[in-house]
Design an enzyme around this catalytic site. Structure first.
Site, short mmCIF file in Angstrom:
data_model
loop_
_atom_site.label_atom_id
_atom_site.label_comp_id
_atom_site.label_asym_id
_atom_site.label_seq_id
_atom_site.Cartn_x
_atom_site.Cartn_y
_atom_site.Cartn_z
CB CYS A 37 4.73 -0.52 2.44
SG CYS A 37 3.45 -1.80 2.31
CG LEU A 84 -2.04 6.05 1.67
CD1 LEU A 84 -3.53 6.12 1.96
CD2 LEU A 84 -1.42 7.43 1.85
CB SER A 85 1.54 0.60 4.25
OG SER A 85 2.15 -0.15 5.28
N PRO A 86 2.99 2.78 6.47
CG PRO A 86 2.60 2.96 8.76
CD PRO A 86 1.90 2.93 7.44
CB ALA A 134 -0.91 0.00 1.22
#
Length: 198
Positions: A15, A11-13, A9
């Protein structure tokens, strides 16, 4: 040649914290990575998860401790409350999909540039200029941000369906054959699996 389906994603921290370690593991084993950007918030609703803002205070407080801890452990700059979050992660995902179709650059570097822009550089990954800078940094034509929006939207939606079908309920999520691995802290396990040790 092994294949890793990587559900991520923009928006994923988590990731972001994965960095490019998956790419290093894949290179070590001659594995191919199928990048599948998907809508993590929609996935939460489909798989029994809860959006970050709606979580119990205990979970919110734990996340606030765990993310900076993991960033420190990895030696990565990190903002727990970035200036532009939440934001719309779809435009960056569409640009990623356009880059994937076009080829010629480094998809791992692009995924990391996008998440880093949000979580370390205080940039809004919904903005054209930010997306174009990420494309350029990863060796892609910045104009890809302006093309393939329909295909991007269709692929993004299809990736969500594939994620749910594959059993992915968070991001980053790695699928190798029938084996599933959730979280940036499981990349070592992907490596061990590809070595035949797990």
């Amino acid at each position: 040649m092994p294949t890793i389906d990587y559900y991520f994603a923009t928006l994923s921290p988590y990731c972001y914290l994965a960095g490019t370690r998956l790419e290093e593991v894949a290179a070590k084993h001659g594995a191919t990575i199928n990048y599948k950007p998907f809508d993590i918030i929609a996935a939460f609703g489909r798989t029994g998860g809860t959006a970050p803002a709606d979580r119990h205070p205990a979970r919110i407080e734990y996340r606030a401790q765990e993310l900076p801890r993991q960033a420190k452990k990895l030696g990565m700059p990190f903002n727990l409350k970035p200036a532009h979050w939440p934001t719309n992660g779809a435009p960056a995902a569409y640009a990623f999909i356009a880059a994937q179709e076009a080829g010629g650059g480094d998809l791992g570097a692009l995924a990391h540039a996008i998440t880093r822009a949000c979580w370390a550089e205080q940039k809004d990954i919904a903005e054209d200029a930010v997306i174009k800078a990420c494309l350029r940094e990863a060796g892609f034509d910045p104009a890809l941000a302006d093309s393939g929006l329909l295909v991007g939207a269709e692929t993004y939606a299809r990736n969500l369906e594939e994620a749910v079908e594959a059993g992915a309920f968070g991001a980053p999520f790695y699928v190798v054959g029938s084996e599933r691995f959730w979280g940036q802290d499981r990349i070592e396990d992907v490596d061990l699996h590809l070595q035949g040790k797990l």
